[in-house]
Design a protein around this motif. Sequence first.
Motif: not given
Length: 186
Positions: A16-36
């Motif tokens: 719920d706190f990831l960009p829509r294009t990255q939500r499928w990666r929510a279970g990934f145990d690593g950092p995910i870019g959110i822009g800026h």
Amino acid sequence: MDDAVRAAFEAVPRADFLPRTQRWRAGFDGPIGIGHGQTNSQPRTVATMLTLLDVRPGQRVLDVGSGSGWTTALLGHLVGSTGTVLGVELEPELAIWGARNLSRTGMSQASIRVAEAGVLGAPIEAPWDRILVSAGVSTLPWVLVDQLAPQGLMVIPVGGRLTTAALEAGTIRTTGHGPYLFVPLR
């Protein structure tokens, strides 16, 4: 991960706190870019930070570098309806997006605002029982230590190590845990 932190993770889905294009990666145990140039931190790291922070119901908590709002929401769950969480984010677009994400949780005890330029933390609203900093620094920022309440605790990445800074009887005691890599605090 302690039981309270585990319950917060179950109540506040990362997706719920990831960009829509990255939500499928929510279970990934690593950092995910959110822009800026910012990231939604690795869940294992967030769990460690929250466990070290030892947040209790009813406490006042400051979340420095709130980004997407996920840590602010997790903290909101931990403090419960009798506590208060303020997230501050330097990047205005992220602060607005994070506040929007947070608003969908229904947690009235937690909020996010744009950090004031040139001001670290939220000194006007201090003291804080707990301070969580999700960006790295080279040395412990005393301006944040000064915002801690008596018996307050801060978790902050210092020199590549998660550092707890506990205010006890007017003195600060630090312990290091690590290594960890974070975006730099600006």
